[in-house]
Structure formats: C-alpha cells, structure tokens
Design an enzyme around this catalytic site. Structure first.
Site, PDB file in Angstrom:
ATOM      1  N   TYR A 137      -3.051 -42.358  -9.588  1.00  8.01           N
ATOM      2  CA  TYR A 137      -3.388 -42.318 -11.013  1.00  8.01           C
ATOM      3  C   TYR A 137      -3.682 -40.885 -11.443  1.00  8.01           C
ATOM      4  CZ  TYR A 137      -6.028 -43.226 -15.318  1.00  8.01           C
ATOM      5  OH  TYR A 137      -6.487 -43.226 -16.620  1.00  8.01           O
ATOM      6  N   LYS A 157      -1.817 -38.521 -14.392  1.00  6.51           N
ATOM      7  CA  LYS A 157      -2.525 -37.973 -15.542  1.00  6.51           C
ATOM      8  C   LYS A 157      -2.418 -36.447 -15.591  1.00  6.51           C
ATOM      9  CE  LYS A 157      -3.511 -41.745 -17.479  1.00  6.51           C
ATOM     10  NZ  LYS A 157      -2.867 -42.081 -18.766  1.00  6.51           N
TER      11      LYS A 157
END
Length: 244
Positions: free
Chosen positions: A140, A144
């Site tokens: 993740y 990002k």
C-alpha cells in the site's frame, strides 16, 4: 459551479466529499465498483448526482468508463479517491486507474489524487511490479508513493493549464482507517474539495495535508523517477500521457 468526478464515492471520504460538493451547489459524478454498490449512492442520485459504475481493478472497465464519461457533459475536476489497502489489485486500483482517467478524460483541468502519509515508507522503484494485478508485487505504501509521484509528474507536464495535487487525508474513521482512527474526519475531505473547486487556489504540484502543503518523500520529488514512472505506465497500458 463545477462538475466533479469522485472515484470510490459509495462510502467514507469519497461519499463525504460528494455530499459536501453537492451542498455547495456543484454537479457531482459518483462512482461505484458494481451495480450493487451503486445502490448505496441512491440518496446522492436523488439529489442530482450522476453515477458511473466500473470495477477499477478491471482495466477494460476503466477504459469503458472513460469513454462513457467523455460522451457526457464536460468534467472540470477529478478527485481520485478510490483505493484498496491490500491484495493483487493494489497497483491496478491505486495507480493504473488514476493514470488512465487522467490520460483519457479530455476536459478536466484539475486532478486531485489521494495519497497517504504511509507513502513515506514506500519504495521509489519500478522493478518487479506486476501492473496486471495477477500477483501482489507492491505494498500500500508503495502505491501511495507512486500516485504522489504521478501527481507531481502531471503537474510538471501539464502546467499551467491543468492543476494536479496529491493529498494525505490523514488517518480517519473509514472502512480502511478503522473505527478508532484518531484524525478529524471532516479535515480528511475538505482539502481535496478545495483543490478541486476553489478558483482562487491555483497551486499545482503540491502535496497536502489538512489544508497545508508538506514536503513529500524524496522519491516523489525525483524528476528522473517521475519520468520513468510515466514511461512505465504508458508502456504497460498502451496509453500515453500526451501534452495538453
């Protein structure tokens, strides 16, 4: 008044953003992953919102959605809010879908990308990434960082005609953040609303948190990495980010 597409707007920050912009008198297009999830935005549709349905993990579905949106009324801004926390769809949903919407939607002059403070733990590398979503090849945090770097690349390539910024909404109480998240929920969506519609705010290339610009991780600021990322995304999707 502006017309704004908000991806991932059936609940959480995306829905709150849609509600706030409708309250302000703007036209809003909400997005749902499938017809079942579209039922969750029925109240927003009754208030005048349009809805687009597309599974952002499915590249062909994203392409179909961009064609549908381009055939409709002009879109002024896109808030790329949709995201997943884990699994093989991390790259398709968190990075590829925002790239395709950005490259293919013909009218928006503002793009706002949801990043995270967790991007600071991400790796500024393109080695070994499986952009198809068939396997897990990124965290993740990696995605990002990639989307924040992409935002900065868009700002650099399309200035001054298109404004592009990324936002850390904070750790707020959503399905992703959990019920015990400590940050202010309203502050979690107000910044992206302002970046999308405030005519007096002409900043591009910023990384924002709760209304203020911050310095992102070094990988986001690296022009060579940003250029390589654009080349990689163009190669794996077959869609180039052309000049505007």
């Amino acid at each position: 008044m502006a017309r704004i597409l908000i991806t991932g707007s059936t609940d959480g920050l995306g829905r709150a953003t849609a509600e706030a912009l409708l309250d302000q008198g703007h036209e809003v297009i909400v997005h749902a992953r499938n017809p079942g999830r579209a039922d969750a935005v029925a109240a927003l549709v009754r208030r005048g919102a349009d809805v687009v349905v597309a599974d952002l993990a499915d590249r062909e579905a994203v392409l179909d959605a961009t064609r549908e949106l381009n055939d409709g009324a002009a879109i002024d801004a896109v808030i790329h809010n949709a995201g997943v926390l884990s699994g093989p769809s991390l790259l398709p949903v968190n990075v590829v879908a925002p790239y395709l919407f950005t490259a293919l939607l013909s009218t928006p002059t503002r793009h706002v990308y949801l990043s995270s403070s967790m991007h600071r733990d991400g790796r500024a590398t393109l080695d070994g990434l499986d952009w198809t979503g068939e396997s897990v090849s990124a965290s993740y945090s990696d995605t990002k960082l990639l989307v924040a770097a992409f935002s900065a690349a868009v700002a650099e390539r399309w200035a001054p005609r298109v404004l592009a910024n990324s936002v850390d909404p904070g750790w707020v109480a959503t399905k992703m953040g959990g019920a015990g998240a400590p940050d202010d929920f309203d502050l979690g969506h107000e910044t992206q609303e302002r970046l999308a519609v405030d005519p007096d705010l002409q900043v591009t290339g910023g990384y924002w948190h709760h209304g203020a610009q911050q310095q992102p991780a070094s990988g986001v600021r690296d022009p060579e990495f940003r250029a390589c990322l654009l080349e990689e995304l163009a190669s794996v999707t077959g869609v180039a980010l052309t000049e505007r």
